[in-house]
Design a protein around this motif. Structure first.
Motif, PDB file in Angstrom:
ATOM      1  N   ASN A  28     -80.645  38.614 -58.337  1.00 29.09           N
ATOM      2  CA  ASN A  28     -80.429  39.573 -59.414  1.00 29.09           C
ATOM      3  C   ASN A  28     -81.674  39.679 -60.293  1.00 29.09           C
ATOM      4  O   ASN A  28     -81.998  40.746 -60.784  1.00 29.09           O
ATOM      5  N   PHE A  29     -82.425  38.569 -60.445  1.00 25.87           N
ATOM      6  CA  PHE A  29     -83.626  38.595 -61.299  1.00 25.87           C
ATOM      7  C   PHE A  29     -84.771  39.378 -60.666  1.00 25.87           C
ATOM      8  O   PHE A  29     -85.585  39.946 -61.377  1.00 25.87           O
ATOM      9  N   SER A  30     -84.831  39.413 -59.336  1.00 25.56           N
ATOM     10  CA  SER A  30     -85.927  40.156 -58.709  1.00 25.56           C
ATOM     11  C   SER A  30     -85.765  41.657 -58.881  1.00 25.56           C
ATOM     12  O   SER A  30     -86.693  42.410 -58.627  1.00 25.56           O
ATOM     13  N   LEU A  31     -84.600  42.108 -59.342  1.00 20.34           N
ATOM     14  CA  LEU A  31     -84.402  43.533 -59.590  1.00 20.34           C
ATOM     15  C   LEU A  31     -84.790  43.920 -61.016  1.00 20.34           C
ATOM     16  O   LEU A  31     -84.818  45.089 -61.354  1.00 20.34           O
ATOM     17  N   HIS A  32     -85.105  42.917 -61.855  1.00 22.87           N
ATOM     18  CA  HIS A  32     -85.545  43.211 -63.225  1.00 22.87           C
ATOM     19  C   HIS A  32     -86.946  43.814 -63.175  1.00 22.87           C
ATOM     20  O   HIS A  32     -87.575  43.843 -62.146  1.00 22.87           O
ATOM     21  N   SER A  33     -87.420  44.277 -64.285  1.00 21.45           N
ATOM     22  CA  SER A  33     -88.773  44.823 -64.485  1.00 21.45           C
ATOM     23  C   SER A  33     -88.893  46.290 -64.120  1.00 21.45           C
ATOM     24  O   SER A  33     -89.881  46.918 -64.445  1.00 21.45           O
ATOM     25  N   GLN A  34     -87.911  46.850 -63.442  1.00 20.40           N
ATOM     26  CA  GLN A  34     -87.917  48.302 -63.261  1.00 20.40           C
ATOM     27  C   GLN A  34     -86.479  48.781 -63.189  1.00 20.40           C
ATOM     28  O   GLN A  34     -85.575  48.021 -62.884  1.00 20.40           O
TER      29      GLN A  34
END
Length: 138
Positions: A28-34
């Motif tokens: 779920n964190f790898s989808l942050h930043s965009q």
């Protein structure tokens, strides 16, 4: 059925750790930043290729990151599906269906519009046009 998931609006994407069709781990964190649109689909759904074509067209724009999750389908199955369709999208396998309950998933396709902090801002069901996807992403 534009907003049949009101309880999810404003909540953070549930924690998960799954693998893509290219065997990369996604959390779920790898989808942050965009801004991300997480679309849940099935390989056997008749309109899947049409929805994937529309999502692929969007992946060229920098405003939204389309990611497709296949509940209860294996990495090998979605890999062969991805290769057959030659799609330029991130495909995630959820073989155990871990996200079905927390995302209240009922029908394919379901689209979750997620902001940079991982919050769900909008949920839409059904086949969406490119314009509808862009409009919901704002």
């Amino acid at each position: 059925a534009q907003n049949s998931y009101p309880a999810l609006i404003g909540t953070v994407l549930p924690e998960f750790s799954l693998f893509t069709s290219t065997n990369e781990e996604v959390t779920n964190f790898s989808l942050h930043s965009q801004n991300t649109i997480l679309t849940l689909l099935n390989t056997w759904y008749p309109q899947t290729s049409e929805q994937l074509t529309r999502l692929s067209a969007l992946s060229k724009s920098q405003n939204v990151n389309p990611v497709v999750l296949f509940p209860q389908e294996s990495v090998s199955k979605i890999r062969s599906f991805a290769n057959r369709g030659n799609y330029n999208l991130t495909f995630i396998a959820d073989p155990d269906g871990t996200l079905i309950e927390p995302l209240r998933y009922q029908t394919a396709p379901t689209h979750y519009f997620i902001d940079r902090e991982g919050k769900i801002n909008q949920v839409a069901t059904g086949l969406l046009s490119e314009q509808e996807i862009v409009n919901n992403s704002k």
